[in-house]
Design a protein around this motif. Structure first.
Motif, PDB file in Angstrom:
ATOM      1  N   LYS A  66      58.522  58.051  19.880  1.00 19.16           N
ATOM      2  CA  LYS A  66      57.776  56.800  19.681  1.00 19.16           C
ATOM      3  C   LYS A  66      57.882  56.336  18.226  1.00 19.16           C
ATOM      4  O   LYS A  66      58.102  55.146  17.956  1.00 19.16           O
ATOM      5  CB  LYS A  66      56.308  56.998  20.068  1.00 19.16           C
ATOM      6  CG  LYS A  66      55.461  55.720  19.925  1.00 19.16           C
ATOM      7  CD  LYS A  66      54.047  55.946  20.416  1.00 19.16           C
ATOM      8  CE  LYS A  66      53.173  54.721  20.172  1.00 19.16           C
ATOM      9  NZ  LYS A  66      53.647  53.529  20.918  1.00 19.16           N
ATOM     10  N   GLU A  67      57.734  57.282  17.303  1.00 16.87           N
ATOM     11  CA  GLU A  67      57.809  56.934  15.880  1.00 16.87           C
ATOM     12  C   GLU A  67      59.210  56.415  15.533  1.00 16.87           C
ATOM     13  O   GLU A  67      59.353  55.407  14.843  1.00 16.87           O
ATOM     14  CB  GLU A  67      57.489  58.159  15.031  1.00 16.87           C
ATOM     15  CG  GLU A  67      57.543  57.891  13.532  1.00 16.87           C
ATOM     16  CD  GLU A  67      57.312  59.145  12.709  1.00 16.87           C
ATOM     17  OE1 GLU A  67      56.997  59.015  11.520  1.00 16.87           O
ATOM     18  OE2 GLU A  67      57.465  60.265  13.255  1.00 16.87           O
ATOM     19  N   THR A 101      63.067  52.206  14.164  1.00 17.02           N
ATOM     20  CA  THR A 101      64.345  51.564  14.460  1.00 17.02           C
ATOM     21  C   THR A 101      64.175  50.059  14.605  1.00 17.02           C
ATOM     22  O   THR A 101      64.945  49.270  14.052  1.00 17.02           O
ATOM     23  CB  THR A 101      64.957  52.157  15.745  1.00 17.02           C
ATOM     24  OG1 THR A 101      65.206  53.549  15.542  1.00 17.02           O
ATOM     25  CG2 THR A 101      66.251  51.459  16.105  1.00 17.02           C
ATOM     26  N   ARG A 102      63.141  49.645  15.356  1.00 24.64           N
ATOM     27  CA  ARG A 102      62.917  48.211  15.545  1.00 24.64           C
ATOM     28  C   ARG A 102      62.574  47.535  14.220  1.00 24.64           C
ATOM     29  O   ARG A 102      63.077  46.452  13.914  1.00 24.64           O
ATOM     30  CB  ARG A 102      61.794  47.995  16.553  1.00 24.64           C
ATOM     31  CG  ARG A 102      62.138  48.465  17.954  1.00 24.64           C
ATOM     32  CD  ARG A 102      61.145  47.952  18.967  1.00 24.64           C
ATOM     33  NE  ARG A 102      61.205  46.493  19.062  1.00 24.64           N
ATOM     34  CZ  ARG A 102      60.358  45.783  19.815  1.00 24.64           C
ATOM     35  NH1 ARG A 102      59.416  46.386  20.515  1.00 24.64           N
ATOM     36  NH2 ARG A 102      60.449  44.473  19.872  1.00 24.64           N
ATOM     37  N   SER A 103      61.701  48.183  13.419  1.00 18.47           N
ATOM     38  CA  SER A 103      61.304  47.585  12.141  1.00 18.47           C
ATOM     39  C   SER A 103      62.483  47.491  11.192  1.00 18.47           C
ATOM     40  O   SER A 103      62.714  46.447  10.561  1.00 18.47           O
ATOM     41  CB  SER A 103      60.189  48.417  11.494  1.00 18.47           C
ATOM     42  OG  SER A 103      59.024  48.395  12.275  1.00 18.47           O
ATOM     43  N   VAL A 104      63.231  48.587  11.091  1.00 14.99           N
ATOM     44  CA  VAL A 104      64.356  48.613  10.164  1.00 14.99           C
ATOM     45  C   VAL A 104      65.391  47.568  10.549  1.00 14.99           C
ATOM     46  O   VAL A 104      65.933  46.860   9.704  1.00 14.99           O
ATOM     47  CB  VAL A 104      64.983  50.020  10.123  1.00 14.99           C
ATOM     48  CG1 VAL A 104      66.306  49.995   9.361  1.00 14.99           C
ATOM     49  CG2 VAL A 104      64.028  51.003   9.471  1.00 14.99           C
ATOM     50  N   GLY A 156      58.644  49.527   3.207  1.00 17.71           N
ATOM     51  CA  GLY A 156      58.257  49.774   4.591  1.00 17.71           C
ATOM     52  C   GLY A 156      58.218  48.498   5.409  1.00 17.71           C
ATOM     53  O   GLY A 156      59.026  47.583   5.225  1.00 17.71           O
ATOM     54  N   ASP A 157      57.233  48.404   6.299  1.00 22.51           N
ATOM     55  CA  ASP A 157      57.143  47.258   7.201  1.00 22.51           C
ATOM     56  C   ASP A 157      56.805  45.951   6.487  1.00 22.51           C
ATOM     57  O   ASP A 157      56.896  44.877   7.084  1.00 22.51           O
ATOM     58  CB  ASP A 157      56.083  47.528   8.283  1.00 22.51           C
ATOM     59  CG  ASP A 157      56.512  48.641   9.224  1.00 22.51           C
ATOM     60  OD1 ASP A 157      57.726  48.920   9.281  1.00 22.51           O
ATOM     61  OD2 ASP A 157      55.642  49.224   9.889  1.00 22.51           O
ATOM     62  N   GLN A 158      56.418  46.057   5.200  1.00 23.25           N
ATOM     63  CA  GLN A 158      56.074  44.848   4.436  1.00 23.25           C
ATOM     64  C   GLN A 158      57.280  44.264   3.707  1.00 23.25           C
ATOM     65  O   GLN A 158      57.133  43.333   2.913  1.00 23.25           O
ATOM     66  CB  GLN A 158      54.973  45.185   3.414  1.00 23.25           C
ATOM     67  CG  GLN A 158      53.690  45.717   4.024  1.00 23.25           C
ATOM     68  CD  GLN A 158      53.093  44.723   5.006  1.00 23.25           C
ATOM     69  OE1 GLN A 158      52.911  43.553   4.690  1.00 23.25           O
ATOM     70  NE2 GLN A 158      52.788  45.194   6.218  1.00 23.25           N
TER      71      GLN A 158
END
Length: 733
Positions: free
Chosen positions: A147-148, A153-156, A181-183
């Motif tokens: 899950k992590e 993968t989707r965020s990157v 990161g996601d930001q």
């Protein structure tokens, strides 16, 4: 070469979509990909070229572009925009999941998961991951890892797609994601110039191109403010700690091609926000500092002054008696210079000992260590580099650490564990190769030394100053606030070395007196006026002549030292030629325009506290695993792992710049000296290079270049204010 045929109106973009059957080529650095796609409406597989952060078989590509004909590879679809979406067919989903893109899922588990959940598997992973534990072999830990990894993968991919649309390579995009990161997308959209401040390998010029693609005007306030810091950073690369305001304003306007008034407003904004600090030099002109360097300089001055106050930690020593005892123990008779320096070392709280090669600095330090250790003092030794610390340990038989390891960097807090709030343990701190220490590191070290302790700085002030900003040792000496002992007498054993004698001649501005090529002299000059001949001779010396005649290992014992990075005789080109000659392996990998092979000598280019590897540390590549995306480098018996995206931290080191050689010694050094290096031909540069050789030094080049280097004293003075701060420590400065 791609050809579009006859010149005519631009063809409208076409749409192409289909699953990826095979990834023929994909560059992790640039994102360039060559794919075989089963496109809708086309028989057989079609070739699609474009830029993607990553891609695996089974994914669906959606591309806009035009058809072109490549003379070598035939018909291709060249995409102007391209993206990937998860596959829709059972076969495509299975191939995608089994590609290794998601941690915890290989081909076997991909089959099991698709069999259990079919086309709903992506929804299950993202929204109902607890159901994964129904599949045999998947427990809680594997389920969480899947899950992590899916989320990462989707965020990157989303972030990388955005960054690549702004002209960022995948390797840089990966580094940006690790920092923000996601930001990442929000951060870059808000201020693309943050990349220059926060991300290693992305300078202002790269960030400026990204900003331009995002529509930020060249005369915007945001650009001007970032440009001021860029101009100051460029000056710190030359060793300066500050810049006169008027000069900074002019330089910023020139670099950014903006109005000087806008540059001035940007300086005012930086001062108001505390990113810049204003100060005076000699109280007669305004200087502008980066806030971090201003803080380092003021802190260093304050801590040095405080450390110098108070009694020595080892009071009551009878100097003459202690000196006689040390001479008896070491079986060495000290010179008058050494005796005076020894007396100061056991009485002064802060002391500087300087001098060139062969003048007995190590002998003196050994005597100091013996006396103070006998008095039950805790003596702590350190040096700026690993090689210098190792050499210090070998010469004193007392453990020495690098300054970074002594201060103990904590990866969790990303700070040094020891500082003014948590000082080091010790009574006497002896720092070798002090001329190499830049301002920020000196400030960190001195702040961590306890107030009761004494400090002895040992180094050759005539060598090159630190690579980083500041001129710490020279400024401390120039302040006149601390005792300084310069050792000048060359000892008898050192007079047999032509290396030592010529180093002192050059340091005094006198012509060198080298031996003939191939002679028994340990200091030789081979005359070659043509740069190509210099290069050919140099490669031949390292490859065969020196190893055969002097029984030296061509990889571990011989080091090429050159004044510059660029040019035919610069470190970059020399490394390519020497790699071909000394380690001609057909297999290897290429990243950031550099080829890496097992067996290559490499050097770390920046401090990496997480890996405990620091700028200037040298190692040898012991393994490369492209499947695991990993390279192993052996640093003095310690294996260190690098992700293949991190290789911009390493460069081949068959040849290195003279600046990078500071603090090191090598059995043999070979130095190209040519007028190609005109702007770098300076006395302290040549002097530093020569003093790196222990057994053999060979210069190759023109006599004219050698004469220029010998007679040219250091060009230009670094802008630093440490000496003035020490002199005016009781007044605001």
């Amino acid at each position: 070469m791609l050809e579009t045929g006859a010149i005519g109106p631009r063809q409208p973009a076409e749409h192409l979509e289909g699953p990826v059957e095979r990834v023929t080529f994909h560059s992790e650095e640039t994102g360039f990909a060559v794919l075989k796609v089963k496109a809708k409406g086309h028989r057989g597989l079609v070739t699609v070229v474009g830029q993607l952060p990553n891609v695996v078989p089974g994914e669906i590509v959606q591309a806009q572009g035009t058809w072109l004909h490549d003379q070598k590879h035939g018909r291709q679809f060249k995409s102007e925009s391209i993206r990937t979406v998860p596959p829709e067919s059972i076969d495509g989903i299975t191939r995608f999941l089994g590609s290794g893109l998601i941690r915890g899922i290989g081909p076997v588990y991909a089959g099991k998961l698709v069999e259990a959940f079919g086309k709903d598997i992506f929804d299950v992973i993202e929204n109902r991951s607890a159901l994964l534990e129904r599949v045999e072999g998947i427990g809680r830990m594997r389920r969480l890892r899947i899950k992590e990894s899916w989320g990462e993968t989707r965020s990157v991919r989303a972030i990388m797609s955005f960054l690549m649309s702004c002209g960022v390579s995948t390797a840089r995009a990966f580094r940006i994601y690790r920092v923000y990161g996601d930001q990442a997308i929000q951060q870059v959209k808000k201020d693309p110039y943050c990349l220059a401040r926060d991300i290693h390998g992305i300078g202002f010029l790269t960030a400026d191109k990204i900003a331009e693609k995002m529509g930020i005007a060249r005369d915007s306030e945001l650009r001007a403010r970032a440009g001021v810091e860029y101009a100051l950073m460029e000056l710190t690369q030359q060793g300066h700690c500050a810049c006169p305001r008027e000069q900074l304003q002019e330089e910023t306007a020139r670099l950014l091609q903006i109005d000087e008034c806008l540059a001035g407003e940007a300086i005012d904004h930086g001062l108001a926000k505390g990113r810049l600090v204003a100060g005076n030099q000699d109280y007669n002109r305004e200087l502008v500092y980066l806030a971090s360097l201003h803080c380092s300089e003021t802190a260093l001055a304050a801590h040095l002054s405080a450390l110098a106050a108070g009694p020595h930690p080892c009071p009551g020593i009878l100097v003459d008696k202690a000196t006689a005892w040390a001479e008896e123990k070491t079986k060495i008779s000290l010179s008058d210079d050494q005796r005076r320096a020894l007396a100061a070392a056991i009485t002064a709280k802060v002391l500087v000992i300087t001098g060139g090669p062969g003048v007995g600095k190590t002998t003196l330090i050994n005597a100091v260590i013996r006396i103070l250790s006998a008095k039950k003092m805790q003596v702590v030794l350190c040096a700026p580099t690993g090689r210098a610390a190792k050499r210090m340990t070998e010469s004193t038989r007392h453990p020495a650490k690098t300054i970074h390891r002594l201060l103990a960097y904590d990866p969790k807090s990303r700070r040094f564990r020891f500082n003014d709030k948590n000082p080091l343990a010790g009574d006497i701190f002896i720092v070798d190769e002090a001329s190499m220490i830049d301002l920020p590191l000196a400030a960190q070290l001195i702040s961590a030394i306890p107030g009761h302790a004494s400090l002895i700085l040992v180094g050759d002030v005539d060598q090159l100053p630190s690579v980083g900003p500041g001129n710490v040792l020279k400024d401390i000496i120039a302040s006149g606030m601390f005792p300084v002992h310069r050792l000048t007498q060359i000892f008898r054993q050192a007079t047999h070395s032509e290396i030592v004698l010529n180093a002192h001649r050059i340091n005094q501005g006198l012509p060198a007196e080298p031996g003939e090529p191939g002679s028994e002299s340990d200091f030789q000059f081979i005359e070659r006026d043509d740069p190509e001949q210099v290069l050919k001779t140099l490669v031949g010396l390292v490859e065969t002549s020196i190893p055969n005649r002097y029984r030296l290992d061509r990889l571990s014992d011989i080091q090429i030292l050159t004044p510059m990075k660029r040019g035919l005789l610069g470190a970059d080109h020399l490394n390519r030629r020497l790699q071909q000659a000394l380690n001609p392996r057909p297999e290897g990998i290429e990243r950031f325009g550099v080829r890496y092979c097992v067996g290559d000598k490499v050097m770390q280019q920046q401090n990496n506290y997480d890996k405990d590897v620091f700028n200037g540390d040298c190692g040898v590549i012991s393994a490369i695993d492209e499947g695991a995306r990993e390279m192993i480098v052996n640093f003095d018996g310690r294996p260190v792992s690098y992700d293949l995206q991190e290789l911009d931290e390493l460069l081949p080191s068959y040849a290195i710049t003279i600046h990078k050689s500071q603090g090191s010694e090598y059995p043999c050094v070979v130095i190209p000296v040519h007028t190609q290096h005109y702007i770098m031909l300076q006395r302290n540069l040549l002097y530093t290079a020569i003093t790196r050789g222990k057994k053999l030094v060979i210069l190759i080049g023109s006599r004219k270049a050698l004469a220029i280097a010998t007679r040219t004293a250091e060009a230009g003075r670094r802008v630093t204010t440490l000496a003035q701060r020490l002199q005016h420590r009781d007044q605001p400065f």
